[in-house]
Design a protein around this motif. Sequence first.
Motif, PDB file in Angstrom:
ATOM      1  N   ALA A 139      39.004  90.967  35.500  1.00 10.76           N
ATOM      2  CA  ALA A 139      37.627  91.460  35.477  1.00 10.76           C
ATOM      3  C   ALA A 139      37.591  92.976  35.651  1.00 10.76           C
ATOM      4  O   ALA A 139      36.845  93.678  34.957  1.00 10.76           O
TER       5      ALA A 139
ATOM      6  N   ARG B 167      38.785  94.658  32.392  1.00  8.83           N
ATOM      7  CA  ARG B 167      37.731  94.635  31.353  1.00  8.83           C
ATOM      8  C   ARG B 167      36.648  95.654  31.665  1.00  8.83           C
ATOM      9  O   ARG B 167      36.181  96.369  30.786  1.00  8.83           O
ATOM     10  N   GLN B 168      36.253  95.720  32.923  1.00  8.53           N
ATOM     11  CA  GLN B 168      35.175  96.632  33.306  1.00  8.53           C
ATOM     12  C   GLN B 168      35.599  98.090  33.147  1.00  8.53           C
ATOM     13  O   GLN B 168      34.849  98.901  32.610  1.00  8.53           O
TER      14      GLN B 168
ATOM     15  N   LEU C 136      31.805  90.652  37.271  1.00  6.43           N
ATOM     16  CA  LEU C 136      32.291  89.478  36.558  1.00  6.43           C
ATOM     17  C   LEU C 136      31.404  89.211  35.348  1.00  6.43           C
ATOM     18  O   LEU C 136      30.199  89.414  35.391  1.00  6.43           O
ATOM     19  N   ASP C 137      32.015  88.758  34.255  1.00  2.54           N
ATOM     20  CA  ASP C 137      31.239  88.474  33.049  1.00  2.54           C
ATOM     21  C   ASP C 137      31.519  87.055  32.558  1.00  2.54           C
ATOM     22  O   ASP C 137      32.231  86.292  33.205  1.00  2.54           O
TER      23      ASP C 137
ATOM     24  N   ASP D 203      35.080  85.721  32.440  1.00  4.10           N
ATOM     25  CA  ASP D 203      35.615  85.261  33.724  1.00  4.10           C
ATOM     26  C   ASP D 203      35.135  83.841  34.029  1.00  4.10           C
ATOM     27  O   ASP D 203      35.904  83.006  34.502  1.00  4.10           O
TER      28      ASP D 203
END
Length: 192
Positions: A34, A37-38, A87-88, A91
């Motif tokens: 996460a 990705r962020q 979190l997206d 995740d």
Amino acid sequence: MVVWDGRVVGTSVAYDLPLVDRHGDNIPAFALAAALRQIVRMRQEPEVPRRAADPDRNGGDPDRDGHGIPVVGTEEVARLLEVGPELDLADALHAAVAGIAPPGESEPARKLGVCGFLLLDQHRARLYVAGEGLSGVIGLDVSLRDEEGAVTVGITGLAAALPSLVADDELKYNPSDAVDPYCSEVFDLTHW
């Protein structure tokens, strides 16, 4: 971890990911994924922070590794991990699949496997599952968010209950009206 745009290798950027937090505890894999990705989303044009490096391996440039790839140091990722990465859905989807078929699981009692998935909307996904006790591939509609709309990534009751639901033929009590050409039946487990 080296990330690139998928077309031009020269767009590669390396991210040093810390494996332990400042207390010496392991950082969970989902948090690292996460955070990565962020941080990649946040960095349109890589502005690589200064970090200590071996000048003999990188031509004297402390911002690049031995292959000349720009490096983002662990400090930037560690700061993000301290506050908690955002979190997206990726995740949540990973957590849902891992709950049914944990990575590296080799226990003989585990007889279910995830064959694929379909993201239905921002809140639900359909997991295609096959295994012993099922009539071919079935679809399980699962929630990806909690009641407040936050992405869920923890172990849910569904992961623990699913083997019993299948073995005891309890899935029939969770019917869905959905018709899906990729599976024999669909069950609504979004309430778990």
